[in-house]
Structure formats: structure tokens, C-alpha cells
Design an enzyme around this catalytic site. Structure first.
Site, mmCIF file in Angstrom:
data_model
loop_
_atom_site.group_PDB
_atom_site.id
_atom_site.type_symbol
_atom_site.label_atom_id
_atom_site.label_comp_id
_atom_site.label_asym_id
_atom_site.label_seq_id
_atom_site.Cartn_x
_atom_site.Cartn_y
_atom_site.Cartn_z
ATOM 1 N N PRO A 125 -8.160 -10.419 -0.068
ATOM 2 C CG PRO A 125 -8.894 -12.387 -1.218
ATOM 3 C CD PRO A 125 -7.858 -11.666 -0.423
ATOM 4 C CB CYS A 126 -12.024 -8.090 2.642
ATOM 5 S SG CYS A 126 -11.632 -6.510 2.169
ATOM 6 C CG HIS A 127 -13.153 -8.311 -3.395
ATOM 7 N ND1 HIS A 127 -11.694 -7.987 -3.217
ATOM 8 C CD2 HIS A 127 -13.332 -8.915 -4.418
ATOM 9 C CE1 HIS A 127 -10.911 -8.874 -3.891
ATOM 10 N NE2 HIS A 127 -11.921 -9.307 -4.805
#
Length: 170
Positions: A125-127
Site C-alpha cells: 500500500p504505497c498509497h
């Protein structure tokens, strides 16, 4: 190498794998999205479990993924990507805090670069990483997609917090 494509609320997604693990999950027009590898064959059945998990995630029914991953990158990138997986669903963290958490205080720019090269978006989850001031910065899939993913998680996380058991009711 194998691939599959699926529609999602954030647009078309490309799934890549080697037959045993997911090696890529990219959005349409994503920055740093590689071309489809030569000789790569489409196999939607191979990706059915990850597709089902992504559909459940988008519906707010799944907060964690149970998918074997094999992202390719440098040891530093691998450390950043592993740390991303420790950011809870519906939560966010700054690039600086993430850098400090992996023992690289002051390396927020390098963390941002590694984050931007994450080959398995959404699942890794880089967001969930924000600028130091809480702003939505630097997302390879586009800021509108980042906003959508964060809003989706916050909405479903908040809904989950409202559930409770009433004593004495069976």
C-alpha cells in the site's frame, strides 16, 4: 511470465506473475509501469484468487491480502516495500516517518523514490504514504487514484469501528 487484466474503481489493472507469485500490479498510465514482458501469456484463471481479493478490497470487505508476492528491487527498495505492508488499513504515514521506521532517518526522498517504484500497488500500500504536511504527494498512479484509495479505506475502516456487540444478546 503470465498476466491478467481487470477493471476496478481506479481503472484497468494489470496483474503480472511468474506462475507462483504476483510480481506486479499496475494501473493504467501508471508512472514507471513497465511494458508487458516478451512472451508473457494471458491466464485469467491463474490470477483468479488475487482478482477476487482485489474485488473484496474495493467493496470494503477485505483489509489484508493473502497473496504470495515476489517484487523485484534493490535491498533498500525491498525494505521500504516491506515497511509499507505494516501501515494499517485506513491509516497513513509520512515519508519521513517511514524512513525513520526502517532505520534511515533523513532518507525521506530515497523512501519516496522507492515508494514510487513499488511494482505491486494497492496490495503493497504505497498509497498510504503522505507528505510531511499530510498532503497527497507523489503517487505513480495519480493523485486522484491515491485520494480514492485512501477515502475508500477510511470510509470502510470507520464503518467497521461502528460495529459492536450488545451484552446479553445471542
Amino acid at each position: 511470465m503470465y498476466y491478467s487484466e481487470m477493471n476496478s474503481p481506479v481503472g484497468n489493472l494489470l496483474l503480472l506473475g511468474d506462475g507462483t507469485a504476483l510480481t506486479g500490479l499496475y494501473m493504467h498510465d501508471q508512472k514507471y509501469r513497465p511494458p508487458l514482458p516478451a512472451g508473457c501469456r494471458r491466464d485469467d484463471r491463474l490470477f483468479a484468487p488475487v482478482r477476487a481479493q482485489l474485488e473484496a478490497y474495493f467493496a470494503g470487505e477485505r483489509r489484508r491480502f493473502d497473496v504470495r508476492l515476489s517484487p523485484r528491487g534493490t535491498p533498500f527498495q525491498q525494505a521500504v516495500w516491506q515497511a509499507l505492508c505494516d501501515i494499517p488499513y485506513g491509516a497513513t504515514e509520512s515519508y519521513g516517518a517511514l524512513a525513520a521506521r526502517i532505520g534511515r532517518q533523513g532518507a525521506s526522498r530515497a523512501v519516496g523514490l522507492a515508494n514510487g517504484h513499488n511494482p505491486i500497488g494497492i496490495i503493497v500500500p504505497c498509497h498510504r504514504v503522505l507528505g510531511a504536511d499530510g498532503s497527497l504527494t507523489g503517487y505513480g498512479g495519480g493523485i486522484e487514484r491515491k485520494r480514492w484509495l485512501l477515502d475508500c479505506e477510511r470510509r470502510h475502516a470507520a464503518a467497521g469501528q461502528l460495529s459492536f456487540d450488545l451484552p446479553g444478546l445471542d
